[in-house]
Design an enzyme around this catalytic site. Structure first.
Site, mmCIF file in Angstrom:
data_model
loop_
_atom_site.group_PDB
_atom_site.id
_atom_site.type_symbol
_atom_site.label_atom_id
_atom_site.label_comp_id
_atom_site.label_asym_id
_atom_site.label_seq_id
_atom_site.Cartn_x
_atom_site.Cartn_y
_atom_site.Cartn_z
ATOM 1 N N LYS A 98 28.498 33.095 48.884
ATOM 2 C CA LYS A 98 28.304 33.396 47.468
ATOM 3 C C LYS A 98 26.802 33.529 47.234
ATOM 4 O O LYS A 98 26.044 32.578 47.420
ATOM 5 C CB LYS A 98 28.881 32.291 46.586
ATOM 6 N N GLY A 186 30.902 28.992 33.299
ATOM 7 C CA GLY A 186 31.125 28.912 31.865
ATOM 8 C C GLY A 186 32.533 28.561 31.431
ATOM 9 O O GLY A 186 32.773 28.327 30.246
ATOM 10 N N ASN A 207 33.862 24.641 38.379
ATOM 11 C CA ASN A 207 33.460 23.347 38.917
ATOM 12 C C ASN A 207 33.342 22.316 37.800
ATOM 13 O O ASN A 207 34.139 21.397 37.702
ATOM 14 C CB ASN A 207 32.146 23.489 39.683
ATOM 15 N N THR A 208 32.356 22.503 36.912
ATOM 16 C CA THR A 208 32.071 21.506 35.885
ATOM 17 C C THR A 208 33.266 21.249 34.977
ATOM 18 O O THR A 208 33.472 20.113 34.532
ATOM 19 C CB THR A 208 30.858 21.943 35.037
#
Length: 258
Positions: A98, A186, A207-208
Site C-alpha cells: 500500500k 475516514g 482501522n481506527t
C-alpha cells in the site's frame, strides 16, 4: 458474492483491516478473527521486523491464514516510500504494497505528485501496487493508467470517522475504474462502510473505526456484516428513486367494497 481480485490474489472477504492502535494483542487478535478479514495491513516503520527480541503482530498471528499488506506510512516522498517497500519485501512479506505518501501533516492527505512517482517506481520493481489517494477523480485515472492493481481513495481524512464526505467524486472514481476500488480512511461506522459498498466500491480498508471503538471486537463483526450487506445490495441493484409514491400492493383483481 463475487470474489475480490487484486493482482494474482483472490479473496472472499472485502474487508481489509488495519492492525494499529488496538488496546492490546488479545483484543487485536479477537477482532481480526471475528472480522474474517483476509488482508491485514500494517506500517513497516512501526514494526521492527528484523529484531527477534521485539514483540510484534507477526509473532502473534498465523500468517499463513492472511495476506499481509505492508504500507509505506511515514514516507514524505517517493524515494522514502520505495525504500520502505523494499524493506518489507526483503523481510519475506508479500510483495503487495500500500503506497502511502503523506503531503500534509494536518489533514494527512496524500501527496499526489509523489504518490504517482512512487507507484510508477514500485511497478517497475515488480510490486503489486495499491496507492492511497484522495477522492481526486483525475488522479485516480492517472494512477490506473500507470498500471496499479487497485485504487484506494479516502472517504475522508485518516482517523476522522467523518465517513464519506464526497460520495459524488467517489462514485465517479468507481464508474471509471478498471481495477478494484477500495475505500480507505475516514470510515467511522458500519453505515459508512455499507454506503461505500452500495456505491460500488470493491472493498473497504479500515482501522481506527474498529480499534478505537468502545468494543473493538463487536465493531469488527459489525463492519464485516455491513460490508457484506452493502455488497449484496449493490449486486442486487436497488430500486430507482422516484418523486411520487408507487403502491406496493397490486390493484388488479381486488374486489370493490361498496
Amino acid at each position: 458474492m463475487i470474489m475480490l481480485n487484486i493482482g494474482p490474489f483472490s479473496f472472499h472477504s472485502r474487508l481489509l483491516l488495519g492492525t494499529g492502535k488496538f488496546p492490546d494483542f488479545d483484543v487485536q487478535q479477537k477482532a481480526i478473527d471475528v472480522s474474517e478479514a483476509e488482508i491485514l495491513t500494517f506500517a513497516v516503520r512501526r514494526m521492527d521486523i528484523f529484531d527477534a527480541k521485539q514483540p510484534n503482530l507477526l509473532e502473534k498471528l498465523d500468517v499463513k491464514k492472511y495476506t499481509l499488506l505492508p504500507n509505506t506510512a511515514g514516507a514524505k516522498n517517493a524515494e522514502e516510500a520505495v525504500r520502505i517497500a523494499k524493506l518489507a519485501k526483503a523481510s519475506g512479506l508479500c510483495d503487495m504494497i500500500k503506497v502511502e505518501v503523506i503531503g500534509d501533516d494536518r489533514t494527512l492527505l496524500p501527496d499526489p505528485v509523489e504518490t504517482l512517482k512512487a507507484s510508477e517506481m514500485l511497478l517497475e520493481e515488480g510490486f503489486i501496487v495499491l496507492p492511497y489517494t484522495s477522492d481526486d477523480v483525475v488522479l485516480a485515472r492517472k494512477l490506473q493508467e500507470l498500471g496499479v492493481h487497485a485504487i484506494m481513495p479516502g472517504a475522508s481524512p485518516i482517523g476522522s470517522g467523518l465517513g464519506i464526505v464526497n460520495p459524488l467524486n467517489l462514485s465517479f472514481i468507481i464508474e471509471q475504474a478498471t481495477v478494484p476500488v477500495i475505500v480507505d480512511a475516514g470510515i467511522g461506522s458500519p453505515a459508512d462502510a455499507a454506503f461505500a459498498m452500495e456505491l460500488g466500491a470493491d472493498g473497504v480498508l479500515l482501522n481506527t473505526a474498529v480499534s478505537g471503538a468502545k468494543d473493538p471486537i463487536k465493531m469488527a463483526q459489525a463492519m464485516k456484516l455491513s460490508i457484506e450487506a452493502g455488497r449484496l445490495g449493490f449486486e442486487a441493484v436497488r430500486i430507482a428513486r422516484k418523486r411520487c409514491a408507487t403502491a406496493s400492493s397490486p390493484l388488479e383483481g381486488m374486489s370493490v367494497v361498496e
